[in-house]
Design a protein around this motif. Structure first.
Motif, PDB file in Angstrom:
ATOM      1  N   LYS A  32       0.604  -1.174   0.232  1.00 19.22           N
ATOM      2  CA  LYS A  32      -0.061  -0.198   0.006  1.00 19.22           C
ATOM      3  C   LYS A  32       0.880   1.582   0.320  1.00 19.22           C
ATOM      4  N   VAL A  33       1.643   1.378   0.646  1.00 17.39           N
ATOM      5  CA  VAL A  33       3.179   2.451   0.677  1.00 17.39           C
ATOM      6  C   VAL A  33       3.581   3.170  -0.422  1.00 17.39           C
ATOM      7  N   ASN A  34       3.709   2.173  -1.377  1.00 18.08           N
ATOM      8  CA  ASN A  34       3.400   2.661  -2.697  1.00 18.08           C
ATOM      9  C   ASN A  34       2.288   2.902  -4.137  1.00 18.08           C
ATOM     10  N   VAL A  35       1.221   2.387  -3.777  1.00 16.69           N
ATOM     11  CA  VAL A  35      -0.222   2.467  -5.266  1.00 16.69           C
ATOM     12  C   VAL A  35      -0.856   4.018  -3.774  1.00 16.69           C
ATOM     13  N   GLU A  36      -0.770   4.785  -5.011  1.00 15.23           N
ATOM     14  CA  GLU A  36      -1.641   6.014  -5.182  1.00 15.23           C
ATOM     15  C   GLU A  36      -3.193   5.406  -5.178  1.00 15.23           C
ATOM     16  N   LYS A  37      -3.299   4.714  -6.329  1.00 12.63           N
ATOM     17  CA  LYS A  37      -4.372   4.032  -6.883  1.00 12.63           C
ATOM     18  C   LYS A  37      -4.560   2.785  -8.393  1.00 12.63           C
ATOM     19  N   ILE A  38      -5.471   2.571  -8.047  1.00 10.98           N
ATOM     20  CA  ILE A  38      -5.134   0.778  -8.821  1.00 10.98           C
ATOM     21  C   ILE A  38      -6.412   1.086  -9.950  1.00 10.98           C
ATOM     22  N   LEU A  39      -6.231   1.016 -11.134  1.00  9.42           N
ATOM     23  CA  LEU A  39      -7.769   1.213 -11.683  1.00  9.42           C
ATOM     24  C   LEU A  39      -7.396   0.004 -12.805  1.00  9.42           C
ATOM     25  N   ILE A  40      -8.295  -0.484 -12.989  1.00  7.94           N
ATOM     26  CA  ILE A  40      -8.928  -1.857 -13.376  1.00  7.94           C
ATOM     27  C   ILE A  40      -9.436  -1.071 -14.592  1.00  7.94           C
ATOM     28  N   GLU A  41      -8.651  -1.612 -15.917  1.00  4.91           N
ATOM     29  CA  GLU A  41     -10.162  -1.826 -17.253  1.00  4.91           C
ATOM     30  C   GLU A  41     -10.140  -2.987 -17.170  1.00  4.91           C
ATOM     31  N   HIS A  42     -11.357  -3.274 -17.390  1.00  3.82           N
ATOM     32  CA  HIS A  42     -11.990  -4.878 -17.759  1.00  3.82           C
ATOM     33  C   HIS A  42     -13.632  -4.749 -18.753  1.00  3.82           C
ATOM     34  N   GLN A  43     -13.279  -6.071 -18.624  1.00  2.87           N
ATOM     35  CA  GLN A  43     -14.865  -6.428 -19.116  1.00  2.87           C
ATOM     36  C   GLN A  43     -16.156  -6.132 -18.533  1.00  2.87           C
ATOM     37  N   SER A  44     -17.272  -5.492 -19.128  1.00  2.16           N
ATOM     38  CA  SER A  44     -18.152  -4.681 -18.028  1.00  2.16           C
ATOM     39  C   SER A  44     -18.762  -5.615 -17.598  1.00  2.16           C
ATOM     40  N   SER A  45     -19.489  -7.272 -17.722  1.00  4.75           N
ATOM     41  CA  SER A  45     -19.998  -7.946 -17.615  1.00  4.75           C
ATOM     42  C   SER A  45     -19.135  -8.758 -16.399  1.00  4.75           C
ATOM     43  N   TYR A  46     -17.686  -8.976 -16.022  1.00  2.00           N
ATOM     44  CA  TYR A  46     -17.282  -8.667 -15.319  1.00  2.00           C
ATOM     45  C   TYR A  46     -17.300  -8.097 -13.875  1.00  2.00           C
ATOM     46  N   PRO A  47     -17.897  -8.616 -12.679  1.00  2.00           N
ATOM     47  CA  PRO A  47     -17.652  -8.052 -11.889  1.00  2.00           C
ATOM     48  C   PRO A  47     -16.070  -8.245 -10.445  1.00  2.00           C
ATOM     49  N   PHE A  48     -15.390  -6.861 -10.273  1.00  2.00           N
ATOM     50  CA  PHE A  48     -15.142  -7.494 -10.084  1.00  2.00           C
ATOM     51  C   PHE A  48     -14.844  -7.375  -8.153  1.00  2.00           C
ATOM     52  N   PRO A  49     -14.154  -7.457  -7.129  1.00  4.59           N
ATOM     53  CA  PRO A  49     -14.618  -7.637  -6.008  1.00  4.59           C
ATOM     54  C   PRO A  49     -14.572  -5.821  -5.036  1.00  4.59           C
ATOM     55  N   GLU A  50     -15.941  -5.484  -4.154  1.00  7.84           N
ATOM     56  CA  GLU A  50     -15.535  -5.113  -3.127  1.00  7.84           C
ATOM     57  C   GLU A  50     -13.755  -4.488  -2.216  1.00  7.84           C
ATOM     58  N   GLN A  51     -13.807  -5.880  -2.291  1.00  6.29           N
ATOM     59  CA  GLN A  51     -12.521  -5.442  -1.810  1.00  6.29           C
ATOM     60  C   GLN A  51     -11.908  -6.121  -2.559  1.00  6.29           C
ATOM     61  N   ILE A  52     -10.131  -5.808  -2.448  1.00  7.68           N
ATOM     62  CA  ILE A  52      -8.590  -7.223  -3.412  1.00  7.68           C
ATOM     63  C   ILE A  52      -8.233  -6.116  -1.475  1.00  7.68           C
ATOM     64  N   GLY A  53      -7.871  -7.130  -0.977  1.00  7.44           N
ATOM     65  CA  GLY A  53      -6.331  -7.363   0.060  1.00  7.44           C
ATOM     66  C   GLY A  53      -6.500  -6.285   0.867  1.00  7.44           C
ATOM     67  N   ARG A  54      -6.010  -5.214   0.466  1.00  2.00           N
ATOM     68  CA  ARG A  54      -5.958  -3.666   1.237  1.00  2.00           C
ATOM     69  C   ARG A  54      -6.892  -2.942   0.761  1.00  2.00           C
ATOM     70  N   TYR A  55      -7.451  -2.993  -0.606  1.00  2.00           N
ATOM     71  CA  TYR A  55      -8.156  -1.947  -1.456  1.00  2.00           C
ATOM     72  C   TYR A  55      -9.311  -2.549  -1.788  1.00  2.00           C
ATOM     73  N   LYS A  56      -9.690  -0.914  -1.477  1.00  2.00           N
ATOM     74  CA  LYS A  56     -11.112  -1.153  -1.270  1.00  2.00           C
ATOM     75  C   LYS A  56     -11.865  -0.503  -2.672  1.00  2.00           C
ATOM     76  N   LEU A  57     -12.866  -0.896  -3.908  1.00  2.00           N
ATOM     77  CA  LEU A  57     -13.730  -0.392  -4.817  1.00  2.00           C
ATOM     78  C   LEU A  57     -14.164   1.009  -4.363  1.00  2.00           C
ATOM     79  N   LEU A  58     -14.115   1.760  -5.321  1.00  2.00           N
ATOM     80  CA  LEU A  58     -14.175   3.041  -4.968  1.00  2.00           C
ATOM     81  C   LEU A  58     -15.041   3.516  -5.931  1.00  2.00           C
ATOM     82  N   LYS A  59     -15.497   2.706  -7.546  1.00  2.00           N
ATOM     83  CA  LYS A  59     -16.841   3.306  -8.456  1.00  2.00           C
ATOM     84  C   LYS A  59     -16.011   1.892  -9.658  1.00  2.00           C
TER      85      LYS A  59
END
Length: 196
Positions: free
Chosen positions: A156-183
């Motif tokens: 987390k100390v080296n991450v400002e934000k993570i953005l993932i481009e993906h297929q709309s039909s694939y729901p990425f989880p609300e939480q990935i490890g320490r990282y929370k889905l913003l939108k």
């Protein structure tokens, strides 16, 4: 999906190089980020981009990292394993600000740790933009699972934000490890999910 992409059909949207065409190459190895999706990303993050560092994972021709450079980012790392895509990427970088860009050739799942080590040494954070091949492509069926597993391990100390481009039909989880889905923003078959 893997249709041949014509040269110059994607442009820098804003900043110093606004309107500049990016070379796409003659080979259908890369799938470029949709202009409308890219515009949404940089409208969302516009005040955060100046003096930031970006890591474009599975970078292809580099449209995200180069957009960030055009808008005042101080550094962009491009992770790509296809040597043909890298040739095209190098042309695009050379036509802008090569001193602010670094290509790391190899499997993104391995080379990302080299970048994280550099960030650690420099005590820096970066925006990580993941644009993996769609899982409908042969050999990439488990790509999203692998991306999620990788993100869980990122410090987390080296991450400002993570953005993932993906297929709309694939729901990425609300939480990935320490990282929370913003939108998540959807644009037809493509979507982008923001984590912090």
């Amino acid at each position: 999906m893997e249709k041949k992409i014509e040269k110059g059909n994607i442009r820098i949207i804003g900043g110093k190089y606004r309107g500049k065409k990016l070379y796409m190459g003659d080979k259908g190895t890369t799938r470029s980020t949709k202009q409308i999706l890219k515009e949404s990303v940089f409208n969302t993050l516009q005040w955060e981009v100046p003096d930031s560092t970006w890591v474009e994972v599975f970078s292809g021709v580099g449209s995200i990292g180069l957009e960030a450079i055009s808008r005042g980012a101080k550094k962009a790392y491009f992770l790509e394993k296809d040597p043909e895509a890298v040739k095209v990427l190098q042309k695009n970088i050379d036509s802008m600000e090569p001193e602010k860009c670094e290509i790391i050739l190899g499997d993104s799942f391995d080379t990302i740790w080299d970048v994280i080590e550099m960030l650690k040494r420099n005590r820096e954070k970066a925006y990580f933009y993941f644009d993996p091949p769609f899982p409908i492509r042969k050999g990439y069926e488990d790509i999203y699972d692998r991306v999620i597993h990788l993100i869980k391990q990122m410090p987390k100390v080296n991450v400002e934000k993570i953005l993932i481009e993906h297929q709309s039909s694939y729901p990425f989880p609300e939480q990935i490890g320490r990282y929370k889905l913003l939108k998540t923003r959807k644009f037809g078959k493509s979507a982008v999910s923001y984590y912090q």
